[in-house]
Design an enzyme around this catalytic site. Sequence first.
Site, short mmCIF file in Angstrom:
data_model
loop_
_atom_site.label_atom_id
_atom_site.label_comp_id
_atom_site.label_asym_id
_atom_site.label_seq_id
_atom_site.Cartn_x
_atom_site.Cartn_y
_atom_site.Cartn_z
N SER A 36 24.90 -6.21 -31.05
CA SER A 36 23.84 -6.79 -31.87
C SER A 36 23.89 -8.30 -31.97
O SER A 36 22.89 -8.94 -32.28
CB SER A 36 23.88 -6.18 -33.28
OG SER A 36 25.17 -6.31 -33.84
N HIS A 57 26.05 -10.45 -39.19
CA HIS A 57 25.54 -11.33 -38.13
C HIS A 57 25.32 -12.75 -38.66
O HIS A 57 24.99 -12.93 -39.83
CB HIS A 57 24.23 -10.77 -37.58
CG HIS A 57 24.33 -9.34 -37.16
ND1 HIS A 57 23.92 -8.30 -37.99
CD2 HIS A 57 24.80 -8.76 -36.03
CE1 HIS A 57 24.14 -7.15 -37.37
NE2 HIS A 57 24.68 -7.40 -36.19
N ASP A 75 23.25 -11.45 -42.72
CA ASP A 75 23.20 -10.16 -43.41
C ASP A 75 24.57 -9.58 -43.73
O ASP A 75 24.71 -8.39 -43.98
CB ASP A 75 22.41 -9.14 -42.58
CG ASP A 75 22.99 -8.94 -41.19
OD1 ASP A 75 24.11 -9.43 -40.92
OD2 ASP A 75 22.33 -8.30 -40.35
#
Length: 386
Positions: free
Chosen positions: A41, A353, A350
């Site tokens: 991610s 990240h 968040d």
Amino acid sequence: MASRVPMWALGALLLALVGGGAAAGAAGKCSFPAIFNFGDSNSDTGTTFVAFNDLSYPYGMSYKENAKRFSDGRVIIDYLAENLGLPYLESPLDTIGTSYKYGANFATGGSKISPILPAWAALPIPMYLDVQISEFLQFKSRTIDFYNQLKNDYNSSESEFILIPFFFFSLSNQEVMAVVSANDDFYNTSIPVVIEQYYSGLQRLIQSGAKFLWLHNRGPTGCMPVTVGECRLNKTACLDKVKGYINSENELYDQHGCVRGQNKKTKMFNRLWKQSVDKLRAQYPDVVITTFDMYTAKSKIIANAQKFGFLDPFKQCCGNSTVFCGIRQPNMGPLLGTACQDPTKYISWDGIHYSQAANKLVANLIIEGSLTSPPSTPISRACHKP
């Protein structure tokens, strides 16, 4: 003369591979007409958005609607492509209106290096490293077949794109978080397997023609807001995970506020990672391998958060320790995981990240050639032997 070398990239741990005969003189600047990226991610630019779920607002709030990234805006690979004069990478699954002339991004949110981890240890995403590499090799094979059919219509630079790739790789965020957060038995048995899977994946790429690699290690897991937040909520469980790595409860946090034992585990992981890289260098002396110290880069940003214009490095812009960013009430009800007004004031977007602002800082260090081995090797010169 700048050499024309395509680049295939892989997210947070950066691996670059270049075909033979592409480098210019020792002081020449490399030129990469294409990038292919692999990872999770931290560098996903569309696969999760297309295949699994819609990363809707507030994701992308600092960039654009449907940004398809796990951040408020751009991720590190975006800035690297931009610096090399290339467009941002798209996922090979995001085929509507997409051109792959300049590369593709196979990184997938929640993916792992190894498929052996149990379901509780990481998200059950099937796009682990070996699958991503297989996807790339199939992509490459089909592209070559297509080129051979239409080669009279291709110019020389497109021919080089087929023959001379450059790769970036990223260590799995979910996976490293899982193993360093687990008990010692799981940690000690899992890490060697993960490192071996990683090494085998790089071998596959080298054996398919890779000549130049750019890699980076894992950042300080113990400094992530999600890690620090969990320890603050449940100190007893946190101490249990790091026993043997600290001498007393007073050593749970380091001088910057990071979870000391988690970072010690991450450093141990990075040492094994470095050993695998050194092994690759010895086994393939004709392959130029450059590494970037992501651990030190992110540690410096966290330790000097105010100097870089950030607030508390352990607070996140979007969501909190109990409500994840972007979460809504059922049936598309009101947004619960809301975002801050100014993401540029936060290192973490968040809790896991980085924000666009922090991603840009890290990317600048990579672009400048800071914290590399061999020393002072920016990506623009990563096609040369030291």
